[in-house]
Design a protein around this motif. Structure first.
Motif, PDB file in Angstrom:
ATOM      1  N   MET A 161       8.942  30.557  47.367  1.00  0.00           N
ATOM      2  CA  MET A 161      10.233  30.852  46.825  1.00  0.00           C
ATOM      3  C   MET A 161       9.397  32.237  46.992  1.00  0.00           C
ATOM      4  O   MET A 161       9.465  33.129  46.422  1.00  0.00           O
ATOM      5  N   PRO A 162      10.168  32.905  48.522  1.00  0.00           N
ATOM      6  CA  PRO A 162      10.363  34.376  48.737  1.00  0.00           C
ATOM      7  C   PRO A 162      10.912  36.281  47.835  1.00  0.00           C
ATOM      8  O   PRO A 162      11.716  35.325  46.938  1.00  0.00           O
ATOM      9  N   ALA A 194      16.921  39.155  51.612  1.00  0.00           N
ATOM     10  CA  ALA A 194      17.228  37.627  50.932  1.00  0.00           C
ATOM     11  C   ALA A 194      17.368  36.641  52.234  1.00  0.00           C
ATOM     12  O   ALA A 194      17.010  35.664  51.916  1.00  0.00           O
ATOM     13  N   MET A 204      15.387  34.215  54.401  1.00  0.00           N
ATOM     14  CA  MET A 204      15.821  32.389  54.578  1.00  0.00           C
ATOM     15  C   MET A 204      16.193  31.850  55.674  1.00  0.00           C
ATOM     16  O   MET A 204      15.282  30.631  56.158  1.00  0.00           O
ATOM     17  N   GLU A 237      12.428  32.357  57.688  1.00  0.00           N
ATOM     18  CA  GLU A 237      11.073  30.840  57.383  1.00  0.00           C
ATOM     19  C   GLU A 237      12.107  29.791  57.972  1.00  0.00           C
ATOM     20  O   GLU A 237      11.454  28.787  58.373  1.00  0.00           O
ATOM     21  N   PHE A 256      15.874  26.686  47.480  1.00  0.00           N
ATOM     22  CA  PHE A 256      16.037  28.348  48.139  1.00  0.00           C
ATOM     23  C   PHE A 256      16.505  29.493  47.727  1.00  0.00           C
ATOM     24  O   PHE A 256      16.351  30.744  47.626  1.00  0.00           O
ATOM     25  N   ARG A 257      18.065  29.017  47.750  1.00  0.00           N
ATOM     26  CA  ARG A 257      18.980  29.869  47.509  1.00  0.00           C
ATOM     27  C   ARG A 257      18.797  31.230  46.477  1.00  0.00           C
ATOM     28  O   ARG A 257      18.748  31.993  46.720  1.00  0.00           O
ATOM     29  N   ASN A 287      16.045  30.893  45.045  1.00  0.00           N
ATOM     30  CA  ASN A 287      14.523  31.720  43.979  1.00  0.00           C
ATOM     31  C   ASN A 287      13.786  32.511  45.495  1.00  0.00           C
ATOM     32  O   ASN A 287      13.043  32.582  45.397  1.00  0.00           O
ATOM     33  N   THR A 288      14.993  32.671  45.969  1.00  0.00           N
ATOM     34  CA  THR A 288      15.131  33.490  47.304  1.00  0.00           C
ATOM     35  C   THR A 288      15.337  35.153  46.751  1.00  0.00           C
ATOM     36  O   THR A 288      16.406  35.558  47.024  1.00  0.00           O
ATOM     37  N   THR A 300       5.467  35.544  50.513  1.00  0.00           N
ATOM     38  CA  THR A 300       5.893  34.417  50.372  1.00  0.00           C
ATOM     39  C   THR A 300       4.708  33.253  50.266  1.00  0.00           C
ATOM     40  O   THR A 300       3.238  33.465  50.143  1.00  0.00           O
TER      41      THR A 300
END
Length: 147
Positions: free
Chosen positions: A1-2, A24, A28, A31, A39-40, A42-43, A71
């Motif tokens: 997670m970026p 953010a 996503m 990537e 992902f939503r 934790n980015t 990343t």
């Protein structure tokens, strides 16, 4: 997670929260990760305001912005690297309402080593992150099938 960290002198941006959210979401999209809660949620981007005088180049100028993007290893191929740097630079200049800021925005791309990505108390490898994403996708699909 970026994770995205933006460092700028206080007052550079009028809406830091929107900038963080936009950065953010843009990462996503670049990537091309699945649009799932894992992902939503934790980015994320963090906008750090530095007091006047806490930033300087050799000439003493402090009107620069530094964007650090972390990343997992291999998340960004060369085309995606170009896309992140270009789009983030443009977004920073737009958020500051200063087109000249594009020339003074540094974007640093960094990859976490395998196992160097901690979440929920566990140091994840890429394979573990991929497996967790696949599990969540399967759970979401099963839940949608139950409706």
């Amino acid at each position: 997670m970026p994770m995205i960290d933006v460092y700028a002198t206080a007052g550079t941006f009028t809406d830091k929260h929107q900038l963080a959210r936009d950065l953010a979401a843009t990462l996503m999209a670049i990537e091309e990760v699945p649009d799932i809660p894992m992902f939503r949620q934790n980015t994320a981007a963090f906008v750090h305001e530095l007091p006047a005088g806490d930033l300087s180049n050799v000439d003493g100028a402090s009107h620069h912005v530094r964007v650090q993007v972390l990343t997992n290893a291999g998340a960004l191929d060369r085309d995606k690297q170009f896309a992140v740097v270009r789009r983030f630079t443009d977004m920073i200049a737009d958020a500051a309402a200063d087109p000249t800021l594009a020339d003074r925005t540094w974007v640093l791309l960094t990859e976490a080593v395998p196992g160097g990505w901690g979440l929920a108390g566990h140091a994840h490898t890429n394979d573990e992150l991929i497996a967790a994403a696949r599990r969540q996708i399967a759970e979401l699909q099963a839940a949608a099938g139950d409706r």
